[in-house]
Design an enzyme around this catalytic site. Structure first.
Site, PDB file in Angstrom:
ATOM      1  N   SER A 162       1.756  -9.613  -0.754  1.00 32.66           N
ATOM      2  CA  SER A 162       1.495  -8.165  -0.725  1.00 32.66           C
ATOM      3  C   SER A 162       1.611  -7.548   0.657  1.00 32.66           C
ATOM      4  O   SER A 162       1.761  -6.337   0.785  1.00 32.66           O
ATOM      5  CB  SER A 162       0.104  -7.887  -1.303  1.00 32.66           C
ATOM      6  OG  SER A 162      -0.863  -8.664  -0.634  1.00 32.66           O
ATOM      7  N   LYS A 176       0.807  -1.225   0.000  1.00 35.73           N
ATOM      8  CA  LYS A 176       0.000   0.000   0.000  1.00 35.73           C
ATOM      9  C   LYS A 176       0.841   1.276   0.000  1.00 35.73           C
ATOM     10  O   LYS A 176       0.410   2.320  -0.504  1.00 35.73           O
ATOM     11  CB  LYS A 176      -0.920   0.012   1.225  1.00 35.73           C
ATOM     12  CG  LYS A 176      -2.022  -1.046   1.178  1.00 35.73           C
ATOM     13  CD  LYS A 176      -3.062  -0.721   0.142  1.00 35.73           C
ATOM     14  CE  LYS A 176      -4.253  -1.669   0.197  1.00 35.73           C
ATOM     15  NZ  LYS A 176      -5.165  -1.470  -0.953  1.00 35.73           N
ATOM     16  N   GLU A 227      -9.803   5.909   3.163  1.00 39.89           N
ATOM     17  CA  GLU A 227     -10.618   4.808   3.674  1.00 39.89           C
ATOM     18  C   GLU A 227      -9.673   3.646   3.896  1.00 39.89           C
ATOM     19  O   GLU A 227      -8.626   3.563   3.247  1.00 39.89           O
ATOM     20  CB  GLU A 227     -11.696   4.433   2.655  1.00 39.89           C
ATOM     21  CG  GLU A 227     -11.240   3.501   1.519  1.00 39.89           C
ATOM     22  CD  GLU A 227     -10.216   4.118   0.576  1.00 39.89           C
ATOM     23  OE1 GLU A 227     -10.171   5.360   0.478  1.00 39.89           O
ATOM     24  OE2 GLU A 227      -9.458   3.363  -0.073  1.00 39.89           O
TER      25      GLU A 227
END
Lengths: 404, 267
Positions: free
Chosen positions: A386, A96, A118
């Site tokens: 990830s 991210k 969010e």
């Protein structure tokens, strides 16, 4: 028929990926999105901007992330060689941050003093709170009340970083509701606030720019494969909620026709039970939510469905519009892994390789367990690992009946 | 002539301002909606905006979010709205009805099926909050072919260039969103609204109606001085919320509030 080479030229000027994508927002936000698009289009090919982005990725995030050959696990599965793209080793523990570093640079250019985001699992919230701390920006994170409960560690991490975490009590109290509330905040504070969307969904230009910022993982993996394997891999696997880590890995390989791609959605209790978060695998109808047209789980009256997944980060009824197109043209095969298979994969990788994956990433691993044994030992699979699993320890402990 | 155009022509001739109430259909339960619509007309409504309940009303504040939840608990969906409008039309063939909501329920039904049924029911216009004109290439003509008008929003952040585009696509009236925010938010500033409406008038021949932040006779009258119409939603829906346990009390309250606004506008 769309050729694979055409896929690199998406979206079109209006943000459409074939029939998907677009900019379906209330009028108040149109101006802010036009402004963001203009800023980004001017910067994306600007060498100074790219250099600043690359510099932050190298020195703050710690890129490139390794491509790790999971030799022991590959042997145990008895088929293809499995390589893990270690996005879990990035600063803040997931892919991210690639995107939040990029959007933070855009926020800085915009001069706005406040950022919002969010978050589902909290990884995007943490990555946003992190860049906000670094730039001295005010930061508010919207998170579904149910996710606040199941991701307590990340909530406290965000607070330590100086962010305000706002639990969202409306609707299903998960990621989609957090995004509704973030959009309501943005429409109210649009003059002072930059909205850092965390996935390849939302109104144009977000799906494009979030993809571009994440594509660094795919570019690295492609180079590393050529160097470490001596050729391109035979298959790529990544989990898909909104789909940002998957697009980041897949995008630089899209024209490599010999590379098969698998996007693994959250099967929840099983796609056949209806309790899942797998709009592509479950063949959900087309719909419009959060600014884009895509495959969207909804009932016959067009009301958006409640979803279910053990992983908060994949618990979303839609999917990035570019994935919707890639499903239609057959570039990527979309499959699902259910909660049980995911937990098995989580434990297995932890035991066999000493790497604890995020429950989101464990979806990709669960499919690797299915795919690898069908392939030969001289074939190669790259799995996007990830994120790391520290944030999920409480969830897993609870399932084991252990109070921490 | 479409009922909406007809209504604005009449109001213009009378020198009056349009009063446009909004209600979420099916709130607090579907059987009440048609009665509320008639009550609003009796209290002086010129046009009714009937809200299509949606699970994810991103542009709405808590008052209308909760109204959607109440309506959805009873399973209110588009087919019920068409039945409501049909029933309303049995008594009232003159008051224009605009369906207002989000795109997904329409997308799911299919544009043609939606437009056919809306036309047959006696709907006059459609306002889809999350569908700006740039995305309406396909939907706009489908509505137009059936005499249904596309109503669009204009916001304080809308550039002149965009306002031109919106005006070119828009029919019926332009819905000017008085403030940056969600429905039911804060208070409005009439001078600021006036300053935004002035350039819009040069770009558009459509009547300009202002919504968001109008809560009583005084704010309605103030906005009525600078606009062709005032739109009021959350304050009415808030009354429904206050009386969910006593639905018989709702219609009189709606009439009181709207009646006060009517009087203030006509004074």
């Amino acid at each position: 028929m769309t050729k694979f080479s055409d896929l690199t030229r998406m979206p079109d000027a209006r943000g459409h990926f074939g029939p998907y994508g677009g900019r379906f927002v209330s009028e108040t936000l149109s101006f802010a999105l036009e402004e963001l698009e203009e800023t980004y289009m001017a910067l994306r090919d600007d060498p100074d901007f790219q250099a600043e982005f690359d510099h932050d990725l190298a020195h703050y995030v710690g890129r490139p992330s390794p491509l790790y050959h999971a030799e022991r696990w590959s042997r145990e599965l008895g088929g293809a060689q499995i390589w893990l793209k270690r996005e879990d080793l990035n600063h803040t523990g997931a892919h991210k941050v690639n995107n939040t570093i990029g959007q933070a640079l855009l926020a800085k250019k915009s001069g706005k003093p406040r950022v919002i985001a969010e978050t589902g699992a909290g990884q995007h919230g943490v990555a946003t709170a992190t860049v906000a701390a670094r730039l001295g920006l005010e930061c508010a994170i919207y998170m579904g009340a149910e996710d606040v409960e199941r991701q307590k560690l990340n909530v406290y991490r965000m607070q330590l970083l100086g962010a305000t975490v706002i639990p969202v009590e409306s609707g299903s109290r998960t990621l989609k509701d957090a995004m509704n509330e973030a959009l309501r905040d943005w429409v109210t504070n649009v003059d002072t606030t930059f909205y850092i969307i965390g996935t390849v969904a939302g109104p144009h230009p977000y799906p494009m720019l979030v993809r571009d910022f994440n594509a660094v993982a795919g570019r690295e993996a492609r180079e590393q494969s050529l160097k470490q394997i001596g050729r391109l891999p035979d298959a790529l696997i990544a989990c898909v909620g909104g789909g940002s880590n998957a697009l980041g890995l897949f995008y630089p390989f899209v024209e490599d026709e010999g590379v098969a791609m698998y996007g693994v959605e959250a099967g929840g209790d099983g796609v056949e039970t209806g309790r899942h978060a797998a709009p592509l695998t479950g063949n959900a109808p087309r719909g419009v939510l959060h600014g884009n047209r895509t495959y969207l789980m909804s009932d016959e009256g067009g009301q958006v469905s409640d979803t279910h997944s053990i992983s908060a980060g994949l618990d979303y009824p839609g999917v990035g519009p570019e994935h919707a197109l890639w499903k239609d043209v057959g570039r990527v095969s979309y499959v699902a892994a259910n909660d049980k298979e995911v937990l098995e994969a989580f434990r297995e990788l932890t035991h066999v390789e000493g790497i604890m994956p995020a429950l989101e990433s464990a979806h990709a691993l669960a499919y690797a367990k299915v795919l690898a044994p069908t392939m030969r030992p001289d074939q190669h699979i790259v799995v996007n690992l990830s994120g790391r699993g520290d944030k999920d320890i409480l969830t897993v402990a609870k399932l084991d009946g252990i109070e921490i | 002539m479409n009922r909406i155009d007809q209504r604005f022509a009449t109001l213009k001739a009378q020198g009056r301002t349009a009063l446009i109430p909004y209600l979420t259909a099916g709130d607090p339960a579907p059987e009440y909606t048609v009665g509320f619509m008639h009550a609003l007309v009796e209290a002086g409504a010129d046009i009714i905006e009937l809200g299509v309940p949606f699970s994810d009303p991103m542009a709405d504040g808590p008052v209308i979010q909760k109204a959607c939840e109440r309506a959805l608990k009873h399973g209110t969906r588009l087919t019920h709205l068409f039945a409501m409008v049909r029933e309303f039309r049995e008594q009232d063939t003159e008051t224009p009805v605009v369906l207002m909501g989000y795109l997904n329920p329409i997308e799911r039904m299919g544009y043609e099926a939606f437009a056919d049924q809306a036309q047959a029911a006696g709907v006059d216009g459609v306002l889809t909050v999350d569908m700006p004109p740039e995305e309406a290439d396909e939907f706009g003509p489908v509505l137009k072919a059936r005499g249904l008008q596309s109503i669009f929003l204009v916001a304080p952040t809308t550039s002149d260039a965009r306002a031109g585009t919106i005006s070119a696509h828009g029919e019926g009236y332009l819905y000017y969103v008085s403030l940056k925010g969600v429905t039911g938010a804060a208070t409005l500033n009439v001078d600021e609204i006036d300053a935004h409406l002035a350039p819009l008038r040069k770009l558009s021949d459509l009547p300009l109606c202002v919504g968001f932040g109008i809560r009583d006779g005084a704010t309605a009258a103030a906005v009525g001085k600078v606009a062709e119409g005032v739109i009021v939603g959350s304050v009415l829906v808030g009354q429904i919320a206050a009386c969910v346990d006593d639905p018989a009390a709702i219609a009189p309250r709606l009439k009181d509030i709207l009646g006060e606004m009517r009087q203030a506008l006509d004074a």
